[in-house]
Scaffold this motif. Structure first.
Motif, mmCIF file in Angstrom:
data_model
loop_
_atom_site.group_PDB
_atom_site.id
_atom_site.type_symbol
_atom_site.label_atom_id
_atom_site.label_comp_id
_atom_site.label_asym_id
_atom_site.label_seq_id
_atom_site.Cartn_x
_atom_site.Cartn_y
_atom_site.Cartn_z
ATOM 1 N N TYR B 84 -26.638 -29.482 -15.745
ATOM 2 C CA TYR B 84 -26.467 -29.955 -17.115
ATOM 3 C C TYR B 84 -25.023 -29.711 -17.547
ATOM 4 O O TYR B 84 -24.378 -28.790 -17.044
ATOM 5 N N SER B 100 -23.808 -13.166 -18.991
ATOM 6 C CA SER B 100 -24.200 -14.509 -18.538
ATOM 7 C C SER B 100 -25.012 -15.244 -19.610
ATOM 8 O O SER B 100 -25.090 -14.784 -20.750
ATOM 9 N N ASP B 101 -25.618 -16.344 -19.237
ATOM 10 C CA ASP B 101 -26.438 -17.099 -20.199
ATOM 11 C C ASP B 101 -27.835 -16.501 -20.315
ATOM 12 O O ASP B 101 -28.650 -16.984 -21.088
ATOM 13 N N PHE B 102 -28.133 -15.480 -19.494
ATOM 14 C CA PHE B 102 -29.485 -14.912 -19.482
ATOM 15 C C PHE B 102 -29.408 -13.400 -19.715
ATOM 16 O O PHE B 102 -29.670 -12.600 -18.810
ATOM 17 N N ARG B 111 -38.588 -11.897 -22.679
ATOM 18 C CA ARG B 111 -37.187 -11.937 -22.248
ATOM 19 C C ARG B 111 -36.709 -13.363 -21.951
ATOM 20 O O ARG B 111 -35.618 -13.749 -22.382
ATOM 21 N N SER B 112 -37.533 -14.135 -21.252
ATOM 22 C CA SER B 112 -37.054 -15.487 -20.913
ATOM 23 C C SER B 112 -37.082 -16.403 -22.136
ATOM 24 O O SER B 112 -36.272 -17.316 -22.248
ATOM 25 N N LEU B 113 -38.028 -16.124 -23.063
ATOM 26 C CA LEU B 113 -38.052 -16.934 -24.294
ATOM 27 C C LEU B 113 -36.826 -16.644 -25.157
ATOM 28 O O LEU B 113 -36.283 -17.530 -25.799
ATOM 29 N N ASN B 115 -33.963 -15.628 -23.897
ATOM 30 C CA ASN B 115 -32.854 -16.271 -23.182
ATOM 31 C C ASN B 115 -32.799 -17.762 -23.480
ATOM 32 O O ASN B 115 -31.728 -18.362 -23.514
ATOM 33 N N MET B 116 -33.970 -18.347 -23.689
ATOM 34 C CA MET B 116 -34.044 -19.783 -23.984
ATOM 35 C C MET B 116 -33.160 -20.147 -25.179
ATOM 36 O O MET B 116 -32.583 -21.216 -25.244
ATOM 37 N N THR B 118 -30.295 -19.110 -25.881
ATOM 38 C CA THR B 118 -28.858 -19.234 -25.598
ATOM 39 C C THR B 118 -28.453 -20.687 -25.366
ATOM 40 O O THR B 118 -27.282 -21.003 -25.295
ATOM 41 N N GLN B 119 -29.455 -21.542 -25.240
ATOM 42 C CA GLN B 119 -29.154 -22.984 -25.160
ATOM 43 C C GLN B 119 -28.667 -23.496 -26.515
ATOM 44 O O GLN B 119 -27.917 -24.452 -26.591
ATOM 45 N N PHE B 120 -29.140 -22.840 -27.581
ATOM 46 C CA PHE B 120 -28.836 -23.319 -28.935
ATOM 47 C C PHE B 120 -27.835 -22.436 -29.680
ATOM 48 O O PHE B 120 -27.163 -22.907 -30.581
#
Lengths: 361, 294
Positions: B84, B100-102, B111-113, B115-116, B118-120
């Motif tokens: 992307y 990082s982005d995560f 945790r992953s939600l 991290n999600m 960081t897209q916005f």
């Protein structure tokens, strides 16, 4: 009553317009439980304790164009019992029955047959296998991605013409996907190109450290290297789709029945190797099957092939080096004659030749 | 003809032909030398020298991470997404260098939600410390495009497919800016709060980070985190009617705003008590309600 009738007519009209104009672009995945609410986001990922990136993103658009688009997430991820779910520790079992009923069958769809074949193959593993070997064996998703429907160009009968007949009875979107699914497999043994197949197999079989840990034979250790040296390997590296790749020789049309040569069921066993070669080489005989497909030119016990390989190498390097040497000698000769490397008056070489100017003097 | 200097009388065509064959010969020559000296398909005469040089620069950490990256394609069944568009690494905010982005990893459930997001968002959107003399204004920001207008990813749905629209600027993120409380309502004077890599301090740090002692590095790390609070906002600070983000001003469509504020996300947070970790959201109204209903 009047109003509700009008509403129904308007709704039917709207549905009709939608179907007529937008149907082909609509590809909605089976996500009734709205798992994509979280999983559609591309940064839905984390770095785990071992430094591995765990990516939980499912691309909506790609998924809705994949062969699994009609299967709801929990048909495969059966261990998910609530949303939001607990951290996943179990793996998907591809032999699960999903809620799809294939045409002309009463049973729910399952990959069980293929999974059984795979389990009986050399990649399936046995309980007595060492831990390191069990870890190294590829699972389904090591080789398979959720496949996307690809467009097939039909040479003899136009693709639209064939489908037009089917559409008389079957819904368009479904039959189009099914057509692509079947025809794709009729034409090609694998979705990947030959070069990709070699790369895929080479990820494990070309990893010398891994092969050493698994204590494989010398021949198996050099399998990728020796294949790349062979005429098949060289043709595949040059982009040929006709030359045999790993799958062509090591698996039947079931693709997952890869076995060692000493297994009687293997496509490269003594009894079956001739038939395997005959897939391409129609006149295969007993002498032909003796030709090494994985030539070992470094083998000390193979002096003739080693000598031939050496002399061919010398011939190739020698001729090119001699040609360049000749060019250099010619250049030195011209320079001695007084010619200079100047582009002037339409010449590559310009200047007074020593011998000529000497005579004039 | 006698007396004509043959070697000096080539026409232009012969020059061109000569050049062509010379280039061809040189290419073949280079190929043969490479094949002879380095290629794994040839005798690899200089192989031992190459290995000696590679051993000096070899790193097991680098090898392992490359292997992990390669293996990720095999660990993700659902078509590992194509690349992307994203900012080049040197244009990312400073936080990216270490986190990082995560960045979230502690809370197993979410945790992953987290991290999600960081897209916005940039990190500072959640983690910036408030200042008494400033109020925080949130804007879409793209370091590559000044005054980016959007539409931005995730602000509206495709009415036909129901999927989120990609928009025109996939790189911009919602970013906080300080605005003086004394400035007028219409004032556009905003101070960026994100720490970029192109500031002299950061450039200097990147240059000398390898030479710093552990104590010195820790000191610099604290400086980077001076304006940052370790715990970010609660979910309910944004996913609520009185959200700190003005979704409308940020260009979100009506149905998207409704979704973000009221529908599934709010439902998920309030309905699933398991998900709703008490130590993570101590003061949120939903938790209070849950306690009351008990």
């Amino acid at each position: 009553m009047e109003i509700s009738k009008k509403c129904i007519v308007l709704y039917v009209l709207w549905l009709g317009i939608n179907t007529l104009f937008f149907n082909d672009s609509l590809a909605v995945a089976a996500d009734k439980e709205n798992c994509l609410m979280c999983h559609k986001h591309r940064f839905n990922a984390r770095i785990d304790e071992n430094g591995r990136k765990r990516n939980y993103h499912v691309n909506e658009n790609l998924y809705s164009h994949s062969v699994h688009r009609n299967i709801s997430c929990r048909d495969c991820h059966t261990y998910i019992t609530k949303i939001p779910h607990d951290p996943v520790t179990l793996k998907v079992n591809c032999a699960n029955q999903c809620h799809i009923r294939p045409p002309f069958a009463q049973e729910k769809f399952s990959h069980r047959k293929i999974v059984d074949l795979y389990k009986n193959s050399v990649h399936g593993g046995k309980p007595e296998d060492s831990e390191i070997l069990q870890k190294a064996l590829p699972n389904c998703k090591f080789c398979h991605l959720n496949p996307l429907y690809s467009k097939i160009s039909e040479k003899r009968v136009s693709y639209k013409e064939t489908l037009a007949r089917c559409n008389n009875c079957h819904p368009q979107s479904g039959v189009e996907m099914a057509y692509k699914h079947i025809t794709h497999r009729l034409r090609k043994k694998t979705s990947r190109s030959s070069r990709e197949i070699v790369q895929l197999c080479g990820k494990c079989h070309g990893d010398k450290n891994l092969m050493q840990k698994l204590n494989v034979s010398k021949k198996a250790m050099d399998a990728v290297e020796s294949y790349n040296r062979s005429v098949h390997g060289k043709l595949v590296q040059l982009g040929s789709q006709k030359a045999a790749n790993c799958i062509n020789c090591h698996a039947s049309s079931a693709l997952h029945d890869i076995n060692k040569a000493d297994n009687p069921g293997s496509t490269i066993s003594k009894d079956k190797i001739m038939n395997t070669c005959r897939q391409c080489h129609k006149n295969t005989d007993e002498m032909f099957v003796d030709i090494a497909v994985h030539p070992d030119i470094t083998h000390a016990g193979n002096p003739i092939i080693k000598m031939i390989s050496l002399s061919l190498g010398l011939g190739m390097y020698g001729s090119v080096l001699a040609l360049v040497g000749l060019l250099l000698l010619e250049t030195v000769g011209r320079r001695k004659d007084g010619a200079r490397l100047v582009l002037k008056k339409g010449t590559t070489w310009y200047g007074k030749q020593k011998s000529v100017s000497g005579k004039k003097k | 003809m006698p007396g004509v200097k043959k070697r000096l009388a080539h026409p232009l065509l012969s020059y061109l032909l000569g050049l062509f064959f010379m280039v061809l010969t040189l290419i073949v020559f280079c190929g043969v030398i490479h094949h002879l000296a380095f290629s794994s398909h040839g005798p690899k005469l200089l192989g031992s020298f190459v290995e000696k040089y590679e051993a000096q620069t070899k790193s097991k950490i680098l090898d392992d991470s490359q292997k992990l990256l390669e293996m990720e394609k095999h660990n993700h069944f659902h078509n590992f997404p194509a690349e992307y568009p994203k900012l080049p690494e040197n244009m990312q905010p400073v936080c990216f260098i270490c986190h990082s982005d995560f960045p979230h990893s502690k809370n197993k459930r979410i945790r992953s939600l987290m991290n999600m997001h960081t897209q916005f968002f940039t990190c500072e959107t959640c983690h910036i410390k408030k200042r008494s003399d400033f109020k925080i204004v949130y804007k879409w920001h793209n370091p590559q495009k000044e005054n980016t207008k959007g539409p931005f990813f995730g602000t509206s749905y495709n009415p036909r497919t129901g999927r989120l629209l990609e928009g025109d600027d996939p790189i911009a993120k919602i970013t906080p800016f300080f605005k003086s409380i004394n400035s007028s309502q219409n004032s556009k004077e905003l101070i960026s709060v994100i720490q970029l890599q192109n500031t002299p301090f950061v450039k200097d740090y990147i240059k000398v980070s390898g030479k710093l002692s552990p104590e010195e590095r820790e000191g610099i790390k604290n400086k980077f985190h001076q304006k940052i609070k370790p715990k970010g906002h609660n979910c309910m600070d944004c996913h609520a009617q009185n959200s700190i983000l003005n979704f409308k001003q940020l260009g979100f469509s009506e149905n998207r705003i409704k979704y973000l504020r009221t529908l599934e996300i709010l439902g998920m947070l309030s309905q699933y008590e398991d998900f709703y970790l008490p130590e993570l959201f101590p003061d949120s109204p939903v938790q209070t309600n849950n306690k009351e209903t008990k």
